[in-house]
Design an enzyme around this catalytic site. Structure first.
Site, PDB file in Angstrom:
ATOM      1  N   LYS A 110     -22.173  12.140 -22.374  1.00  0.00           N
ATOM      2  CA  LYS A 110     -23.559  12.535 -22.057  1.00  0.00           C
ATOM      3  C   LYS A 110     -23.628  14.048 -21.900  1.00  0.00           C
ATOM      4  CE  LYS A 110     -25.713  11.884 -17.909  1.00  0.00           C
ATOM      5  NZ  LYS A 110     -26.536  13.065 -17.598  1.00  0.00           N
ATOM      6  N   ASP A 124     -29.249  13.855 -22.509  1.00  0.00           N
ATOM      7  CA  ASP A 124     -30.036  13.496 -21.313  1.00  0.00           C
ATOM      8  C   ASP A 124     -30.829  14.715 -20.834  1.00  0.00           C
ATOM      9  OD1 ASP A 124     -30.956  12.148 -19.066  1.00  0.00           O
ATOM     10  OD2 ASP A 124     -29.108  12.462 -17.917  1.00  0.00           O
ATOM     11  N   LYS A 166     -34.157  14.536 -20.200  1.00  0.00           N
ATOM     12  CA  LYS A 166     -35.222  14.035 -19.310  1.00  0.00           C
ATOM     13  C   LYS A 166     -36.546  14.774 -19.518  1.00  0.00           C
ATOM     14  CE  LYS A 166     -32.029  12.693 -15.589  1.00  0.00           C
ATOM     15  NZ  LYS A 166     -30.793  13.420 -15.996  1.00  0.00           N
ATOM     16  N   ASP A 182     -43.477  16.172 -19.710  1.00  0.00           N
ATOM     17  CA  ASP A 182     -44.522  17.158 -20.011  1.00  0.00           C
ATOM     18  C   ASP A 182     -45.719  16.415 -20.602  1.00  0.00           C
ATOM     19  OD1 ASP A 182     -45.772  19.700 -20.601  1.00  0.00           O
ATOM     20  OD2 ASP A 182     -43.764  20.574 -20.673  1.00  0.00           O
ATOM     21  N   THR A 229     -31.850   7.772  -9.703  1.00  0.00           N
ATOM     22  CA  THR A 229     -30.957   6.992  -8.825  1.00  0.00           C
ATOM     23  C   THR A 229     -30.598   7.740  -7.539  1.00  0.00           C
ATOM     24  OG1 THR A 229     -29.082   7.833 -10.085  1.00  0.00           O
ATOM     25  CG2 THR A 229     -29.940   5.685 -10.726  1.00  0.00           C
ATOM     26  N   ARG A 244     -18.703  11.854 -11.700  1.00  0.00           N
ATOM     27  CA  ARG A 244     -17.749  12.444 -10.763  1.00  0.00           C
ATOM     28  C   ARG A 244     -16.561  11.563 -10.375  1.00  0.00           C
ATOM     29  NH1 ARG A 244     -22.653  14.670  -7.280  1.00  0.00           N
ATOM     30  NH2 ARG A 244     -23.563  12.898  -8.398  1.00  0.00           N
TER      31      ARG A 244
HETATM   32  O1  LIG Z   1     -31.591   8.361 -12.557  1.00  0.00           O
HETATM   33  C1  LIG Z   1     -30.660   9.052 -13.021  1.00  0.00           C
HETATM   34  C2  LIG Z   1     -30.696   9.599 -14.272  1.00  0.00           C
HETATM   35  C3  LIG Z   1     -29.640  10.325 -14.731  1.00  0.00           C
HETATM   36  N1  LIG Z   1     -28.548  10.526 -13.976  1.00  0.00           N
HETATM   37  C4  LIG Z   1     -27.432  11.310 -14.540  1.00  0.00           C
HETATM   38  O2  LIG Z   1     -26.248  10.503 -14.584  1.00  0.00           O
HETATM   39  C5  LIG Z   1     -25.123  11.271 -14.209  1.00  0.00           C
HETATM   40  C6  LIG Z   1     -24.472  10.640 -13.004  1.00  0.00           C
HETATM   41  O3  LIG Z   1     -23.336  11.385 -12.644  1.00  0.00           O
HETATM   42  P1  LIG Z   1     -22.451  10.991 -11.381  1.00  0.00           P
HETATM   43  O4  LIG Z   1     -21.483  12.115 -11.262  1.00  0.00           O
HETATM   44  O5  LIG Z   1     -21.803   9.677 -11.708  1.00  0.00           O
HETATM   45  O6  LIG Z   1     -23.355  10.885 -10.201  1.00  0.00           O
HETATM   46  C7  LIG Z   1     -25.583  12.701 -13.980  1.00  0.00           C
HETATM   47  O7  LIG Z   1     -25.347  13.434 -15.152  1.00  0.00           O
HETATM   48  C8  LIG Z   1     -27.088  12.569 -13.762  1.00  0.00           C
HETATM   49  O8  LIG Z   1     -27.796  13.670 -14.278  1.00  0.00           O
HETATM   50  C9  LIG Z   1     -28.497   9.991 -12.716  1.00  0.00           C
HETATM   51  O9  LIG Z   1     -27.515  10.159 -11.974  1.00  0.00           O
HETATM   52  N2  LIG Z   1     -29.549   9.255 -12.278  1.00  0.00           N
END
Ligand SMILES: O=c1ccn([C@@H]2O[C@H](COP(=O)(O)O)[C@@H](O)[C@H]2O)c(=O)[nH]1
Length: 234
Positions: free
Chosen positions: A33, A60, A62, A65, A121, A213
């Site tokens: 991603k 991603d 997002k 607009d 999230t 992470r």
């Molecule tokens: O609702 C959302 C949409 C996108 N993300 C993205 O996913 C990864 C999660 O990374 P972690 O390190 O596992 O937390 C990150 O790139 C976010 O921009 C999201 O977390 N929630």
């Protein structure tokens, strides 16, 4: 497709050099991603690097607009031949429809799958009610956003694993569900507020898990990735 191919790893790093180090350290990862941090710093050249390595790409960015602007952004993104692209469901029905139409008109069958963010999230029920002032229960809100995306012609949505089972049962088996907010029991939640383990998220009906992470910040990213694959399989 193996379980490992259903894990998308985010390249949340500041430079292209950092991204390439991570990609080369994790040859078993097939789906990467590219998000705001890397794309803003390095531009699209990382996408060519991933293509050269025959990786699948989730871009991603997002988009959020007015309809004319998101449609233009989708026309521009179509040239990169990525697999997944994101837009916020809160662009509304016209924005979602115009974005989807622009993608398909530009790239036809090769168009990336445009998936809608239902609710980040990192947000909790409390955030939704008290900060965003949305007077709807969180699961219902996420479902309504997914249905708006589906009615607007989008093939899928991004949701937390907490909402995946409900979205799967209402939106159907063909609707793509991509779940970030995934945390193995041995990892830190960090800023994620609606997390579940990888096994639980798959069981809930996710097609793909985005796990960053717990893998990328680990001392041994390859071992962390393998451990997650094994935990899901078990
Ligand atoms: O609702 C959302 C949409 C996108 N993300 C993205 O996913 C990864 C999660 O990374 P972690 O390190 O596992 O937390 C990150 O790139 C976010 O921009 C999201 O977390 N929630």
């Amino acid at each position: 497709m193996s379980i490992c191919d259903r894990i998308i790893v985010p390249l949340d790093v500041p430079t292209q050099a950092d991204a390439l180090t991570l990609i080369d350290a994790l040859p078993e990862v097939s789906f990467w991603k590219v998000g705001l941090e890397l794309f803003v710093s390095s531009g699209p050249s990382i996408l060519s690097e991933l293509k050269t390595r025959q990786k699948r790409i989730f871009l991603d960015l997002k988009f959020h607009d007015i309809p004319n602007t998101v449609a233009g952004a989708c026309r521009s993104a179509a040239q990169y031949q990525v697999d997944l692209l994101t837009i916020h469901a809160t662009c509304g029905r016209r924005g979602l429809k115009d974005a989807q139409t622009a993608l398909v008109e530009t790239a036809g069958e090769q168009a990336p799958k445009l998936i809608a963010i239902t609710l980040l999230t990192s947000l909790s029920s409390r955030d939704l009610a008290f900060d965003l002032k949305i007077p709807v229960e969180l699961p219902e809100y996420a479902l309504e956003m997914a249905l708006l995306a589906k009615e607007s012609g989008l093939p899928g949505a991004v949701c937390s694993p907490h909402e995946a089972a409900q979205l799967r049962s209402v939106c159907g088996s063909e609707f793509l569900l991509v779940c970030p907010g995934v945390r193995p029991a041995w990892s830190e939640a960090g800023d994620q507020r609606r997390a579940m383990t990888p096994g639980e998220a798959m069981k809930a009906g996710a097609d793909y898990l985005v796990i960053g992470r717990p893998i990328t910040a680990s001392e041994d990213p390859g071992a962390a990735f393998q451990r997650i694959c094994e935990e899901i399989e078990a």
